[in-house]
Design an enzyme around this catalytic site. Structure first.
Site, mmCIF file in Angstrom:
data_model
loop_
_atom_site.group_PDB
_atom_site.id
_atom_site.type_symbol
_atom_site.label_atom_id
_atom_site.label_comp_id
_atom_site.label_asym_id
_atom_site.label_seq_id
_atom_site.Cartn_x
_atom_site.Cartn_y
_atom_site.Cartn_z
ATOM 1 N N CYS A 289 0.769 -1.263 -0.004
ATOM 2 C CA CYS A 289 -0.138 -0.134 0.122
ATOM 3 C C CYS A 289 0.797 1.113 0.118
ATOM 4 O O CYS A 289 0.606 2.252 -0.822
ATOM 5 C CB CYS A 289 -0.952 0.022 1.106
ATOM 6 S SG CYS A 289 -2.178 -1.233 0.968
ATOM 7 N N HIS A 290 1.850 1.223 0.851
ATOM 8 C CA HIS A 290 2.469 2.431 1.075
ATOM 9 C C HIS A 290 3.925 2.282 1.414
ATOM 10 O O HIS A 290 4.925 3.224 1.597
ATOM 11 C CB HIS A 290 2.099 3.412 2.244
ATOM 12 C CG HIS A 290 0.666 3.709 2.201
ATOM 13 N ND1 HIS A 290 -0.485 2.814 2.725
ATOM 14 C CD2 HIS A 290 -0.134 4.654 1.483
ATOM 15 C CE1 HIS A 290 -1.666 3.491 2.736
ATOM 16 N NE2 HIS A 290 -1.527 4.314 1.593
#
Lengths: 175, 421
Positions: A139-140
Protein backbone atom coordinates in the site's frame (compact mmCIF):
# COMPACT_ATOMS: atom_id res chain seq x y z
CA UNK A 1 -34.23 43.96 42.13
CA UNK A 2 -30.61 43.12 42.91
CA UNK A 3 -31.18 43.73 46.60
CA UNK A 4 -34.08 41.35 46.77
CA UNK A 5 -32.82 38.40 48.87
CA UNK A 6 -35.14 36.13 46.89
CA UNK A 7 -32.98 36.68 43.77
CA UNK A 8 -29.99 34.86 45.19
CA UNK A 9 -32.23 31.97 46.07
CA UNK A 10 -33.70 32.01 42.57
CA UNK A 11 -30.28 32.09 40.92
CA UNK A 12 -29.24 29.13 43.01
CA UNK A 13 -32.36 27.17 42.16
CA UNK A 14 -32.01 27.94 38.45
CA UNK A 15 -28.35 27.05 38.34
CA UNK A 16 -28.78 23.81 40.25
CA UNK A 17 -31.77 22.77 38.12
CA UNK A 18 -29.83 23.39 34.92
CA UNK A 19 -26.73 21.62 36.26
CA UNK A 20 -28.61 18.52 37.41
CA UNK A 21 -30.48 18.41 34.11
CA UNK A 22 -27.30 18.77 32.09
CA UNK A 23 -25.49 16.15 34.18
CA UNK A 24 -28.36 13.71 33.80
CA UNK A 25 -28.45 14.20 30.04
CA UNK A 26 -24.69 13.88 29.80
CA UNK A 27 -24.76 10.66 31.83
CA UNK A 28 -27.23 9.20 29.36
CA UNK A 29 -24.76 9.69 26.52
CA UNK A 30 -22.59 6.95 28.01
CA UNK A 31 -24.74 3.90 27.22
CA UNK A 32 -25.09 5.13 23.66
CA UNK A 33 -21.36 5.62 23.17
CA UNK A 34 -20.58 2.37 24.93
CA UNK A 35 -22.92 0.44 22.63
CA UNK A 36 -20.55 1.23 19.79
CA UNK A 37 -17.64 -0.63 21.39
CA UNK A 38 -17.08 -4.31 20.50
CA UNK A 39 -19.95 -6.44 21.82
CA UNK A 40 -19.51 -9.37 24.23
CA UNK A 41 -19.76 -11.98 21.48
CA UNK A 42 -17.08 -10.14 19.50
CA UNK A 43 -14.80 -10.14 22.54
CA UNK A 44 -15.51 -13.84 23.10
CA UNK A 45 -13.90 -14.82 19.79
CA UNK A 46 -10.62 -14.32 21.57
CA UNK A 47 -8.61 -17.51 21.01
CA UNK A 48 -7.64 -19.73 18.10
CA UNK A 49 -5.76 -23.04 18.22
CA UNK A 50 -3.50 -23.85 15.29
CA UNK A 51 -1.85 -27.13 14.27
CA UNK A 52 1.67 -26.29 13.09
CA UNK A 53 2.99 -29.82 12.49
CA UNK A 54 2.73 -29.56 8.70
CA UNK A 55 4.74 -26.36 8.30
CA UNK A 56 8.17 -26.95 6.78
CA UNK A 57 11.21 -24.82 7.41
CA UNK A 58 10.98 -21.61 5.37
CA UNK A 59 7.20 -21.89 5.04
CA UNK A 60 4.52 -19.62 6.44
CA UNK A 61 0.82 -19.98 7.06
CA UNK A 62 -1.83 -17.34 7.62
CA UNK A 63 -4.60 -17.95 10.15
CA UNK A 64 -7.42 -15.69 11.25
CA UNK A 65 -7.58 -14.40 14.81
CA UNK A 66 -10.09 -11.73 15.85
CA UNK A 67 -10.72 -11.12 12.15
CA UNK A 68 -7.09 -10.28 11.53
CA UNK A 69 -4.52 -12.36 9.67
CA UNK A 70 -1.84 -13.92 11.87
CA UNK A 71 1.40 -15.00 10.20
CA UNK A 72 3.06 -18.16 11.55
CA UNK A 73 6.49 -18.73 10.02
CA UNK A 74 9.02 -21.49 10.59
CA UNK A 75 12.22 -19.56 9.97
CA UNK A 76 15.34 -20.94 8.32
CA UNK A 77 18.74 -20.79 10.00
CA UNK A 78 19.77 -17.91 7.74
CA UNK A 79 16.69 -15.91 8.55
CA UNK A 80 17.27 -16.34 12.28
CA UNK A 81 20.89 -15.25 11.83
CA UNK A 82 19.82 -12.19 9.82
CA UNK A 83 17.36 -11.19 12.52
CA UNK A 84 19.92 -11.60 15.30
CA UNK A 85 22.85 -9.91 13.58
CA UNK A 86 21.22 -6.49 13.31
CA UNK A 87 22.26 -3.89 15.83
CA UNK A 88 18.76 -3.45 17.20
CA UNK A 89 19.37 -0.03 18.73
CA UNK A 90 19.60 1.45 15.23
CA UNK A 91 16.11 0.32 14.28
CA UNK A 92 13.04 2.54 13.89
CA UNK A 93 11.25 0.58 16.61
CA UNK A 94 14.15 -0.99 18.58
CA UNK A 95 13.41 -4.53 19.69
CA UNK A 96 15.62 -7.60 19.96
CA UNK A 97 14.70 -10.68 17.98
CA UNK A 98 14.86 -12.76 21.17
CA UNK A 99 12.07 -10.67 22.71
CA UNK A 100 9.80 -11.32 19.74
CA UNK A 101 9.84 -15.13 19.71
CA UNK A 102 9.21 -17.96 22.19
CA UNK A 103 11.08 -20.57 20.17
CA UNK A 104 13.69 -19.25 17.78
CA UNK A 105 12.40 -20.98 14.65
CA UNK A 106 8.77 -19.98 15.18
CA UNK A 107 7.83 -16.39 14.41
CA UNK A 108 4.21 -15.44 15.14
CA UNK A 109 3.00 -12.00 14.00
CA UNK A 110 -0.19 -10.09 13.47
CA UNK A 111 -0.05 -9.59 9.71
CA UNK A 112 -1.39 -6.06 9.67
CA UNK A 113 0.86 -3.22 8.59
CA UNK A 114 1.22 -0.74 11.45
CA UNK A 115 0.90 2.15 9.03
CA UNK A 116 -2.67 1.98 7.76
CA UNK A 117 -3.67 -1.62 8.24
CA UNK A 118 -2.95 -3.36 4.94
CA UNK A 119 -1.80 -6.99 4.87
CA UNK A 120 1.91 -7.11 3.91
CA UNK A 121 3.13 -9.46 1.18
CA UNK A 122 5.73 -12.15 1.87
CA UNK A 123 3.69 -15.19 2.95
CA UNK A 124 3.91 -16.92 -0.42
CA UNK A 125 7.24 -17.99 -1.85
CA UNK A 126 6.56 -15.92 -4.95
CA UNK A 127 5.73 -12.74 -3.04
CA UNK A 128 7.85 -9.62 -2.96
CA UNK A 129 9.48 -9.81 0.48
CA UNK A 130 10.94 -6.33 0.45
CA UNK A 131 14.52 -5.21 0.87
CA UNK A 132 14.98 -6.99 4.20
CA UNK A 133 13.73 -10.41 3.15
CA UNK A 134 10.74 -10.36 5.47
CA UNK A 135 7.50 -8.71 4.43
CA UNK A 136 6.63 -5.83 2.16
CA UNK A 137 3.46 -3.73 2.40
CA UNK A 138 2.27 -2.83 -1.12
CA UNK A 139 0.00 0.00 0.00
CA UNK A 140 2.53 2.57 1.06
CA UNK A 141 5.84 0.74 0.78
CA UNK A 142 6.87 -0.41 4.28
CA UNK A 143 9.64 -3.03 4.50
CA UNK A 144 9.81 -5.53 7.40
CA UNK A 145 12.73 -7.84 8.22
CA UNK A 146 12.85 -11.54 9.12
CA UNK A 147 11.74 -10.70 12.64
CA UNK A 148 8.81 -8.59 11.39
CA UNK A 149 10.52 -5.38 12.45
CA UNK A 150 9.96 -2.19 10.49
CA UNK A 151 13.12 -1.23 8.62
CA UNK A 152 12.03 1.21 5.91
CA UNK A 153 8.86 3.06 4.95
CA UNK A 154 6.09 5.03 6.66
CA UNK A 155 5.01 2.44 9.26
CA UNK A 156 5.89 3.57 12.81
CA UNK A 157 6.05 0.18 14.58
CA UNK A 158 7.11 -3.43 14.19
CA UNK A 159 4.49 -6.00 13.25
CA UNK A 160 3.00 -6.83 16.66
CA UNK A 161 3.36 -10.25 18.25
CA UNK A 162 -0.01 -11.55 19.47
CA UNK A 163 -0.31 -13.26 22.86
CA UNK A 164 0.24 -16.99 22.20
CA UNK A 165 1.50 -20.13 23.84
CA UNK A 166 2.69 -23.60 22.77
CA UNK A 167 0.15 -26.14 24.01
CA UNK A 168 2.56 -28.89 22.83
CA UNK A 169 5.20 -29.20 20.11
CA UNK A 170 2.68 -29.10 17.30
CA UNK A 171 -0.09 -26.79 18.55
CA UNK A 172 -0.14 -23.05 19.18
CA UNK A 173 -2.94 -21.26 21.01
CA UNK A 174 -3.28 -17.65 19.92
CA UNK A 175 -5.06 -15.25 22.26
CA UNK B 1 -53.11 38.50 12.34
CA UNK B 2 -56.66 39.65 12.78
CA UNK B 3 -59.27 40.61 10.27
CA UNK B 4 -60.55 39.12 7.09
CA UNK B 5 -57.98 40.93 4.96
CA UNK B 6 -55.43 38.26 5.91
CA UNK B 7 -57.87 35.65 4.80
CA UNK B 8 -58.12 37.06 1.31
CA UNK B 9 -54.47 37.39 0.44
CA UNK B 10 -54.67 34.79 -2.33
CA UNK B 11 -57.38 33.94 -4.81
CA UNK B 12 -57.30 30.31 -3.83
CA UNK B 13 -59.19 29.84 -0.56
CA UNK B 14 -57.21 26.72 0.35
CA UNK B 15 -53.96 28.71 0.15
CA UNK B 16 -55.51 31.35 2.37
CA UNK B 17 -56.57 28.70 4.85
CA UNK B 18 -53.00 27.36 5.03
CA UNK B 19 -51.38 30.79 5.05
CA UNK B 20 -53.50 31.97 7.99
CA UNK B 21 -52.39 29.00 10.08
CA UNK B 22 -48.83 28.54 8.79
CA UNK B 23 -47.45 31.42 6.72
CA UNK B 24 -45.44 29.12 4.55
CA UNK B 25 -46.94 30.37 1.25
CA UNK B 26 -45.76 33.92 1.83
CA UNK B 27 -42.40 32.60 2.98
CA UNK B 28 -41.86 30.78 -0.31
CA UNK B 29 -43.16 33.79 -2.23
CA UNK B 30 -40.64 36.00 -0.48
CA UNK B 31 -37.64 33.67 -0.69
CA UNK B 32 -38.17 32.06 -4.09
CA UNK B 33 -40.41 34.50 -5.92
CA UNK B 34 -39.62 38.09 -4.99
CA UNK B 35 -36.09 37.37 -3.77
CA UNK B 36 -33.87 39.91 -5.57
CA UNK B 37 -30.90 38.40 -7.40
CA UNK B 38 -28.13 40.66 -8.70
CA UNK B 39 -28.83 40.92 -12.41
CA UNK B 40 -25.20 40.35 -13.42
CA UNK B 41 -24.99 36.81 -11.99
CA UNK B 42 -23.57 34.32 -14.49
CA UNK B 43 -24.14 30.59 -14.81
CA UNK B 44 -21.74 29.86 -11.96
CA UNK B 45 -24.62 30.98 -9.73
CA UNK B 46 -26.68 28.00 -10.90
CA UNK B 47 -24.47 25.45 -9.20
CA UNK B 48 -26.09 25.91 -5.80
CA UNK B 49 -29.41 24.91 -7.32
CA UNK B 50 -27.74 22.02 -9.17
CA UNK B 51 -26.19 20.79 -5.92
CA UNK B 52 -29.54 20.90 -4.13
CA UNK B 53 -31.24 18.96 -6.89
CA UNK B 54 -28.43 16.40 -6.94
CA UNK B 55 -28.83 15.96 -3.18
CA UNK B 56 -32.52 15.23 -3.61
CA UNK B 57 -31.76 12.74 -6.42
CA UNK B 58 -29.19 11.05 -4.17
CA UNK B 59 -31.65 10.77 -1.29
CA UNK B 60 -34.44 9.38 -3.46
CA UNK B 61 -32.26 6.87 -5.34
CA UNK B 62 -30.63 5.91 -2.02
CA UNK B 63 -33.93 5.16 -0.32
CA UNK B 64 -34.98 2.87 -3.16
CA UNK B 65 -31.59 1.13 -3.17
CA UNK B 66 -31.88 0.58 0.59
CA UNK B 67 -35.10 -1.35 0.01
CA UNK B 68 -33.04 -4.04 -1.71
CA UNK B 69 -29.73 -3.82 0.12
CA UNK B 70 -28.63 -6.06 3.00
CA UNK B 71 -26.07 -4.58 5.41
CA UNK B 72 -24.39 -7.83 6.44
CA UNK B 73 -20.86 -8.90 5.58
CA UNK B 74 -22.08 -12.25 4.19
CA UNK B 75 -24.83 -10.77 2.07
CA UNK B 76 -23.97 -7.18 1.19
CA UNK B 77 -21.93 -7.92 -1.94
CA UNK B 78 -24.49 -10.39 -3.28
CA UNK B 79 -27.38 -8.04 -2.52
CA UNK B 80 -25.70 -5.34 -4.61
CA UNK B 81 -25.17 -7.82 -7.46
CA UNK B 82 -28.85 -8.79 -7.13
CA UNK B 83 -29.78 -5.12 -7.45
CA UNK B 84 -27.69 -4.99 -10.63
CA UNK B 85 -29.09 -8.17 -12.20
CA UNK B 86 -32.52 -9.05 -10.80
CA UNK B 87 -34.20 -6.01 -9.30
CA UNK B 88 -36.28 -4.11 -11.88
CA UNK B 89 -34.24 -1.11 -12.97
CA UNK B 90 -31.91 -1.81 -10.05
CA UNK B 91 -28.92 -1.18 -12.34
CA UNK B 92 -30.33 2.25 -13.13
CA UNK B 93 -30.89 3.13 -9.48
CA UNK B 94 -27.38 2.07 -8.57
CA UNK B 95 -25.71 3.83 -11.48
CA UNK B 96 -27.68 7.00 -10.75
CA UNK B 97 -26.56 6.78 -7.13
CA UNK B 98 -22.89 5.98 -7.74
CA UNK B 99 -22.42 8.49 -10.57
CA UNK B 100 -24.67 10.97 -8.79
CA UNK B 101 -22.18 10.97 -5.93
CA UNK B 102 -19.33 11.84 -8.31
CA UNK B 103 -21.37 14.56 -9.99
CA UNK B 104 -22.45 15.91 -6.61
CA UNK B 105 -18.77 16.54 -5.91
CA UNK B 106 -18.15 18.02 -9.38
CA UNK B 107 -21.02 20.45 -8.88
CA UNK B 108 -19.97 21.31 -5.33
CA UNK B 109 -16.34 21.85 -6.37
CA UNK B 110 -17.48 24.33 -9.03
CA UNK B 111 -19.74 25.95 -6.43
CA UNK B 112 -16.76 26.30 -4.05
CA UNK B 113 -14.54 27.64 -6.87
CA UNK B 114 -17.24 30.22 -7.61
CA UNK B 115 -17.27 31.25 -3.93
CA UNK B 116 -13.49 31.53 -3.78
CA UNK B 117 -13.05 33.37 -7.08
CA UNK B 118 -15.76 35.95 -6.46
CA UNK B 119 -15.03 36.29 -2.75
CA UNK B 120 -18.48 35.14 -1.69
CA UNK B 121 -17.08 34.07 1.70
CA UNK B 122 -16.26 37.62 2.76
CA UNK B 123 -18.23 39.91 5.05
CA UNK B 124 -21.16 39.54 5.62
CA UNK B 125 -21.32 35.95 4.37
CA UNK B 126 -18.68 34.27 6.59
CA UNK B 127 -21.17 32.05 8.42
CA UNK B 128 -22.57 31.06 5.07
CA UNK B 129 -19.14 29.83 4.01
CA UNK B 130 -18.67 27.94 7.28
CA UNK B 131 -22.02 26.17 6.84
CA UNK B 132 -20.89 25.29 3.32
CA UNK B 133 -17.66 23.74 4.58
CA UNK B 134 -19.75 21.73 7.06
CA UNK B 135 -21.86 20.46 4.18
CA UNK B 136 -18.68 19.51 2.32
CA UNK B 137 -17.37 17.63 5.39
CA UNK B 138 -20.67 15.77 5.79
CA UNK B 139 -20.60 14.94 2.08
CA UNK B 140 -17.15 13.44 2.38
CA UNK B 141 -18.20 11.36 5.39
CA UNK B 142 -21.35 10.15 3.62
CA UNK B 143 -19.47 9.35 0.42
CA UNK B 144 -16.83 7.40 2.30
CA UNK B 145 -19.38 5.34 4.22
CA UNK B 146 -21.48 4.78 1.11
CA UNK B 147 -18.45 3.44 -0.72
CA UNK B 148 -18.02 0.78 1.99
CA UNK B 149 -21.54 -0.63 1.59
CA UNK B 150 -21.04 -2.74 -1.60
CA UNK B 151 -18.44 -4.67 0.43
CA UNK B 152 -15.99 -5.12 -2.42
CA UNK B 153 -12.22 -5.18 -2.02
CA UNK B 154 -11.89 -1.39 -2.36
CA UNK B 155 -14.77 -0.89 0.08
CA UNK B 156 -13.12 -3.06 2.69
CA UNK B 157 -9.57 -1.81 2.33
CA UNK B 158 -10.59 1.81 1.91
CA UNK B 159 -12.48 1.52 5.19
CA UNK B 160 -9.47 -0.16 6.82
CA UNK B 161 -7.04 2.54 5.73
CA UNK B 162 -9.30 5.47 6.65
CA UNK B 163 -10.31 4.14 10.07
CA UNK B 164 -6.66 3.39 10.78
CA UNK B 165 -5.96 7.11 10.40
CA UNK B 166 -7.52 7.54 13.84
CA UNK B 167 -5.05 5.09 15.37
CA UNK B 168 -2.32 7.66 14.68
CA UNK B 169 -3.67 9.85 17.48
CA UNK B 170 -1.38 9.41 20.50
CA UNK B 171 -2.68 7.45 23.53
CA UNK B 172 -6.38 7.24 22.66
CA UNK B 173 -6.01 6.41 18.95
CA UNK B 174 -6.19 2.60 19.11
CA UNK B 175 -9.18 2.64 21.49
CA UNK B 176 -10.90 5.26 19.36
CA UNK B 177 -10.41 3.14 16.25
CA UNK B 178 -11.89 0.04 17.88
CA UNK B 179 -14.80 2.14 19.14
CA UNK B 180 -15.44 3.46 15.64
CA UNK B 181 -15.26 -0.02 14.13
CA UNK B 182 -17.10 -1.87 16.90
CA UNK B 183 -14.62 -4.69 16.33
CA UNK B 184 -10.87 -5.23 16.11
CA UNK B 185 -11.04 -4.97 12.35
CA UNK B 186 -13.54 -3.69 9.82
CA UNK B 187 -16.37 -6.18 10.27
CA UNK B 188 -20.09 -6.67 10.44
CA UNK B 189 -20.52 -4.15 13.26
CA UNK B 190 -18.72 -1.59 11.10
CA UNK B 191 -20.81 -2.29 8.01
CA UNK B 192 -24.03 -1.98 10.04
CA UNK B 193 -23.20 1.36 11.60
CA UNK B 194 -21.87 2.75 8.32
CA UNK B 195 -25.17 1.85 6.69
CA UNK B 196 -27.13 3.52 9.51
CA UNK B 197 -25.02 6.67 9.27
CA UNK B 198 -24.98 6.69 5.47
CA UNK B 199 -28.77 6.65 5.56
CA UNK B 200 -29.14 9.48 8.06
CA UNK B 201 -26.31 11.87 7.15
CA UNK B 202 -27.86 13.07 3.86
CA UNK B 203 -30.88 14.28 5.84
CA UNK B 204 -28.51 16.16 8.12
CA UNK B 205 -26.94 17.64 4.98
CA UNK B 206 -30.41 18.63 3.81
CA UNK B 207 -30.93 20.47 7.09
CA UNK B 208 -27.62 22.32 6.85
CA UNK B 209 -28.41 23.18 3.22
CA UNK B 210 -31.59 24.81 4.53
CA UNK B 211 -29.51 26.94 6.90
CA UNK B 212 -26.99 27.66 4.13
CA UNK B 213 -29.73 28.98 1.84
CA UNK B 214 -31.47 30.89 4.64
CA UNK B 215 -28.16 32.54 5.53
CA UNK B 216 -27.42 33.67 1.96
CA UNK B 217 -30.90 35.11 1.65
CA UNK B 218 -30.32 37.42 4.63
CA UNK B 219 -27.83 39.69 2.86
CA UNK B 220 -28.58 38.54 -0.67
CA UNK B 221 -26.41 36.72 -3.17
CA UNK B 222 -22.96 37.88 -4.15
CA UNK B 223 -22.33 38.62 -7.84
CA UNK B 224 -19.44 38.61 -10.34
CA UNK B 225 -18.61 42.23 -9.57
CA UNK B 226 -18.53 41.48 -5.85
CA UNK B 227 -20.22 44.75 -4.99
CA UNK B 228 -23.36 45.29 -2.98
CA UNK B 229 -26.87 45.78 -4.31
CA UNK B 230 -27.57 49.52 -4.16
CA UNK B 231 -31.03 49.77 -5.70
CA UNK B 232 -33.84 47.68 -7.08
CA UNK B 233 -32.47 48.35 -10.57
CA UNK B 234 -29.48 46.20 -9.72
CA UNK B 235 -31.63 43.11 -9.32
CA UNK B 236 -34.09 40.82 -11.01
CA UNK B 237 -36.79 38.76 -9.31
CA UNK B 238 -35.87 35.15 -8.54
CA UNK B 239 -39.03 34.07 -10.33
CA UNK B 240 -39.16 33.84 -13.27
CA UNK B 241 -35.67 35.01 -14.22
CA UNK B 242 -33.44 32.87 -12.03
CA UNK B 243 -35.80 29.91 -11.95
CA UNK B 244 -35.71 29.81 -15.76
CA UNK B 245 -31.95 30.24 -15.88
CA UNK B 246 -31.44 27.48 -13.31
CA UNK B 247 -33.91 25.28 -15.20
CA UNK B 248 -31.75 25.54 -18.32
CA UNK B 249 -28.67 24.71 -16.25
CA UNK B 250 -30.45 21.65 -14.85
CA UNK B 251 -31.32 20.50 -18.37
CA UNK B 252 -27.71 20.73 -19.53
CA UNK B 253 -26.54 19.02 -16.35
CA UNK B 254 -29.14 16.29 -16.89
CA UNK B 255 -27.82 15.62 -20.40
CA UNK B 256 -24.24 15.31 -19.17
CA UNK B 257 -24.98 13.08 -16.16
CA UNK B 258 -27.32 10.90 -18.25
CA UNK B 259 -24.60 10.40 -20.84
CA UNK B 260 -22.33 9.03 -18.12
CA UNK B 261 -25.04 6.95 -16.39
CA UNK B 262 -26.09 5.27 -19.63
CA UNK B 263 -22.89 5.11 -21.67
CA UNK B 264 -20.06 5.05 -19.13
CA UNK B 265 -21.50 4.08 -15.76
CA UNK B 266 -18.21 2.60 -14.55
CA UNK B 267 -15.92 5.33 -15.83
CA UNK B 268 -15.36 6.58 -12.30
CA UNK B 269 -15.53 3.16 -10.60
CA UNK B 270 -12.64 0.95 -9.48
CA UNK B 271 -12.71 -2.55 -10.98
CA UNK B 272 -11.36 -4.06 -7.76
CA UNK B 273 -14.63 -3.22 -6.04
CA UNK B 274 -16.32 -5.91 -8.12
CA UNK B 275 -14.25 -8.47 -6.16
CA UNK B 276 -15.87 -9.42 -2.82
CA UNK B 277 -14.10 -8.14 0.28
CA UNK B 278 -11.32 -10.43 1.54
CA UNK B 279 -9.81 -9.50 4.93
CA UNK B 280 -6.71 -11.61 4.24
CA UNK B 281 -5.67 -10.13 0.88
CA UNK B 282 -4.92 -6.46 0.32
CA UNK B 283 -5.24 -5.22 -3.27
CA UNK B 284 -1.86 -4.24 -4.70
CA UNK B 285 -2.98 -0.65 -5.01
CA UNK B 286 -5.66 1.00 -2.87
CA UNK B 287 -7.34 3.83 -4.76
CA UNK B 288 -9.74 6.31 -3.18
CA UNK B 289 -12.57 7.87 -5.16
CA UNK B 290 -11.21 10.71 -7.27
CA UNK B 291 -13.16 13.31 -5.32
CA UNK B 292 -11.40 12.39 -2.09
CA UNK B 293 -8.03 11.68 -3.71
CA UNK B 294 -6.47 15.16 -3.16
CA UNK B 295 -6.61 14.60 0.58
CA UNK B 296 -5.25 11.07 0.19
CA UNK B 297 -2.31 12.53 -1.75
CA UNK B 298 -1.62 14.93 1.13
CA UNK B 299 -1.78 12.04 3.60
CA UNK B 300 0.77 10.01 1.68
CA UNK B 301 3.09 12.90 0.88
CA UNK B 302 4.32 12.90 4.47
CA UNK B 303 6.61 10.02 5.46
CA UNK B 304 5.34 10.16 9.05
CA UNK B 305 2.02 8.57 10.05
CA UNK B 306 0.80 11.14 12.58
CA UNK B 307 2.17 14.04 10.53
CA UNK B 308 0.34 12.86 7.41
CA UNK B 309 -2.92 12.46 9.29
CA UNK B 310 -2.63 15.90 10.92
CA UNK B 311 -1.90 17.60 7.60
CA UNK B 312 -4.78 15.81 5.92
CA UNK B 313 -7.30 16.91 8.54
CA UNK B 314 -5.61 20.32 8.62
CA UNK B 315 -6.10 20.74 4.88
CA UNK B 316 -9.86 20.48 5.43
CA UNK B 317 -9.96 22.45 8.69
CA UNK B 318 -8.14 25.41 7.14
CA UNK B 319 -11.12 25.99 4.82
CA UNK B 320 -13.19 27.10 7.82
CA UNK B 321 -11.01 30.15 8.49
CA UNK B 322 -10.63 31.32 4.88
CA UNK B 323 -12.87 34.39 5.48
CA UNK B 324 -10.37 35.62 8.08
CA UNK B 325 -7.24 34.66 6.14
CA UNK B 326 -8.18 36.84 3.18
CA UNK B 327 -7.42 40.41 4.22
CA UNK B 328 -8.30 42.07 0.92
CA UNK B 329 -11.26 44.44 0.87
CA UNK B 330 -12.16 43.53 -2.71
CA UNK B 331 -14.41 40.52 -3.09
CA UNK B 332 -14.31 39.60 -6.76
CA UNK B 333 -11.14 38.33 -8.42
CA UNK B 334 -12.29 40.16 -11.56
CA UNK B 335 -10.74 43.17 -9.87
CA UNK B 336 -7.76 41.40 -8.32
CA UNK B 337 -5.17 41.03 -11.12
CA UNK B 338 -2.66 38.93 -9.14
CA UNK B 339 -4.71 36.91 -6.67
CA UNK B 340 -6.98 35.78 -9.50
CA UNK B 341 -4.20 33.64 -10.98
CA UNK B 342 -3.31 32.15 -7.61
CA UNK B 343 -6.94 31.12 -7.07
CA UNK B 344 -7.05 29.43 -10.46
CA UNK B 345 -3.72 27.75 -9.80
CA UNK B 346 -5.14 26.57 -6.46
CA UNK B 347 -7.84 24.64 -8.29
CA UNK B 348 -5.48 23.25 -10.90
CA UNK B 349 -3.22 22.20 -8.06
CA UNK B 350 -6.15 20.59 -6.22
CA UNK B 351 -6.91 18.39 -9.22
CA UNK B 352 -3.25 17.55 -9.77
CA UNK B 353 -3.16 16.42 -6.12
CA UNK B 354 -6.23 14.31 -6.85
CA UNK B 355 -4.54 12.79 -9.88
CA UNK B 356 -1.37 11.77 -8.04
CA UNK B 357 -3.53 10.64 -5.08
CA UNK B 358 -4.82 7.85 -7.31
CA UNK B 359 -1.35 6.74 -8.44
CA UNK B 360 1.30 4.91 -6.40
CA UNK B 361 3.09 7.18 -3.91
CA UNK B 362 6.59 6.87 -5.28
CA UNK B 363 9.14 8.63 -7.44
CA UNK B 364 7.88 11.53 -9.50
CA UNK B 365 4.29 11.21 -8.24
CA UNK B 366 5.44 11.59 -4.66
CA UNK B 367 7.46 14.66 -5.59
CA UNK B 368 4.45 16.22 -7.36
CA UNK B 369 2.28 15.45 -4.33
CA UNK B 370 4.78 17.22 -2.07
CA UNK B 371 4.96 20.29 -4.29
CA UNK B 372 1.17 20.32 -4.48
CA UNK B 373 0.97 20.04 -0.70
CA UNK B 374 3.29 23.02 -0.26
CA UNK B 375 1.22 25.12 -2.65
CA UNK B 376 -2.05 24.05 -0.97
CA UNK B 377 -0.94 25.34 2.41
CA UNK B 378 1.13 28.18 0.97
CA UNK B 379 -1.97 29.48 -0.79
CA UNK B 380 -3.94 29.69 2.46
CA UNK B 381 -1.19 30.73 4.86
CA UNK B 382 1.02 33.03 2.77
CA UNK B 383 -0.61 34.12 -0.49
CA UNK B 384 -4.15 34.76 0.74
CA UNK B 385 -3.30 36.74 3.90
CA UNK B 386 -0.51 38.88 2.42
CA UNK B 387 -1.07 39.31 -1.32
CA UNK B 388 -3.21 42.43 -0.87
CA UNK B 389 -0.13 44.30 0.32
CA UNK B 390 1.47 44.11 -3.09
CA UNK B 391 -1.66 43.91 -5.23
CA UNK B 392 -3.37 47.02 -6.60
CA UNK B 393 -6.98 46.12 -7.29
CA UNK B 394 -8.68 47.48 -10.37
CA UNK B 395 -11.22 50.17 -9.64
CA UNK B 396 -14.65 48.82 -8.82
CA UNK B 397 -17.81 49.90 -10.65
CA UNK B 398 -20.06 52.20 -8.65
CA UNK B 399 -23.01 49.91 -8.87
CA UNK B 400 -24.11 46.71 -10.52
CA UNK B 401 -25.88 48.57 -13.33
CA UNK B 402 -22.63 50.33 -14.20
CA UNK B 403 -21.12 46.99 -15.12
CA UNK B 404 -23.19 47.15 -18.31
CA UNK B 405 -22.23 50.71 -19.14
CA UNK B 406 -18.59 49.79 -19.55
CA UNK B 407 -18.13 51.68 -16.34
CA UNK B 408 -15.65 51.01 -13.66
CA UNK B 409 -12.67 52.53 -15.44
CA UNK B 410 -12.91 55.93 -13.84
CA UNK B 411 -15.10 54.81 -10.99
CA UNK B 412 -14.22 54.77 -7.35
CA UNK B 413 -11.29 53.08 -5.69
CA UNK B 414 -11.95 49.92 -3.69
CA UNK B 415 -12.29 51.84 -0.46
CA UNK B 416 -15.73 52.80 -1.67
CA UNK B 417 -16.73 49.44 -0.25
CA UNK B 418 -16.59 50.71 3.29
CA UNK B 419 -18.65 47.93 4.74
CA UNK B 420 -16.03 45.35 3.79
CA UNK B 421 -13.71 45.15 6.73
Amino acid sequence: MAENPNNKRRDFLQLSTISIGALGTAAFIWPFLSSMNPAEDTLALGTTEVDISSIEEGQSITVKWRGKPVFIRKRTKEEIEEAKEVNFTDLIDPEQDIDRVKKEEWLVLIGVCTHLGCVPLGQKLTDNKGEYNGWYCPCHGSHYDTSGRIRKGPAPNNLPVPPYSFLNDTTIKIG
Amino acid sequence: MSGNSEHRKYKNSFLNWIEFRLPIISYFEKEYGDYPMPKNCNYFWSFGALATITLVVMIVSGIFLAMNYTPHTDMAFDSVERIMRDVNYGWLLRYIHSNGAAFFFIVVYIHILRGMYYGSYKYPRELNWILGVFIYLLMMASAFMGYVLPWGQMSYWGATVITNLFSAIPFIGEGLKIWLLGDYTVGNATLNRFFALHYVLPFVILGVVGLHVAAVHVHGSNNPAGIDIKSKNDTVRFFPYMVMKDALAVCVFGVIISAVIFFGPNLMAEVDNYIPADPLVTPAHIVPNWYLAPFYAILRAIPDKLGGVLLMFGSIAILFVLPWLDRSKVRSCNFRPIYKWFVMLFFVNFFILGYVGMLPAEGLYLLIARIGLVYYFGFFLIITPFIHRIETPKSLPLGISDVYLGGGKEALNPNAQKEII
